[in-house]
Design a protein around this motif. Structure first.
Motif, PDB file in Angstrom:
ATOM      1  N   ALA A 190      62.063  47.919  -3.771  1.00  0.00           N
ATOM      2  CA  ALA A 190      63.137  46.924  -3.833  1.00  0.00           C
ATOM      3  C   ALA A 190      64.447  47.512  -4.377  1.00  0.00           C
ATOM      4  CB  ALA A 190      62.710  45.744  -4.698  1.00  0.00           C
ATOM      5  N   ARG A 191      64.365  48.653  -5.069  1.00  0.00           N
ATOM      6  CA  ARG A 191      65.559  49.264  -5.663  1.00  0.00           C
ATOM      7  C   ARG A 191      66.049  50.466  -4.849  1.00  0.00           C
ATOM      8  NH1 ARG A 191      65.660  50.242 -11.726  1.00  0.00           N
ATOM      9  NH2 ARG A 191      67.865  50.122 -11.278  1.00  0.00           N
ATOM     10  N   GLN A 249      65.545  55.301   1.312  1.00  0.00           N
ATOM     11  CA  GLN A 249      64.395  55.006   2.169  1.00  0.00           C
ATOM     12  C   GLN A 249      64.366  55.949   3.368  1.00  0.00           C
ATOM     13  OE1 GLN A 249      61.969  52.866   1.244  1.00  0.00           O
ATOM     14  NE2 GLN A 249      60.818  53.593   3.003  1.00  0.00           N
TER      15      GLN A 249
END
Length: 138
Positions: free
Chosen positions: A118-119, A125
């Protein structure tokens, strides 16, 4: 002049001046690296260390300068120390890119994997996926 300012404004002024000085030295460092002037790069890296920048990317610039000056062990130790002492996902990302650039992809994957999904930014990513793909095909 500065002493007539309220404490909060003095801090803000001090922080702004430090950031400007840091940016100036980073630019000089980048120029020295581009010109393969490792002696000058090492001096600028020392100046930056004295300024103690908090930006992950300025810290990465310092490490890159140290590597270029033949001080990889010192650069490795600083990057590891900065990453271990920070919960900032950007510092972890900078460290992972540093590791990947040094051919230490397994360690880079481990560092990025510790950042909660989520961070993670899109860039984080994407790099994590690229590293995993490279690992599985290499």
């Amino acid at each position: 002049m500065q002493s007539s300012l309220p404490p909060a404004q003095r801090r803000q002024l001090r922080d702004t001046l430090l950031e400007m000085k840091t940016q100036s030295v980073v630019q000089q460092l980048s120029s020295a690296l581009a010109e393969n002037d490792t002696q000058a790069a090492e001096q600028f890296a020392k100046q930056l260390l004295q300024l103690d920048p908090s930006s992950p990317w300025q810290r990465r610039d310092i490490a890159d300068a140290l590597v270029a000056a033949g001080q990889r062990n010192r650069a490795d130790a600083l990057m590891q120390q900065w990453a271990a002492g920070s919960r900032d996902p950007e510092m972890q990302f900078a460290y992972a890119l540093y590791l990947s650039q040094a051919g230490r992809d397994d360690e880079a994957i481990a560092v990025l994997s510790r950042v909660p999904a989520a961070r993670r930014s899109e860039a984080m990513q994407g790099n994590l996926l690229r590293l995993r793909l490279d690992q599985s095909t290499g």
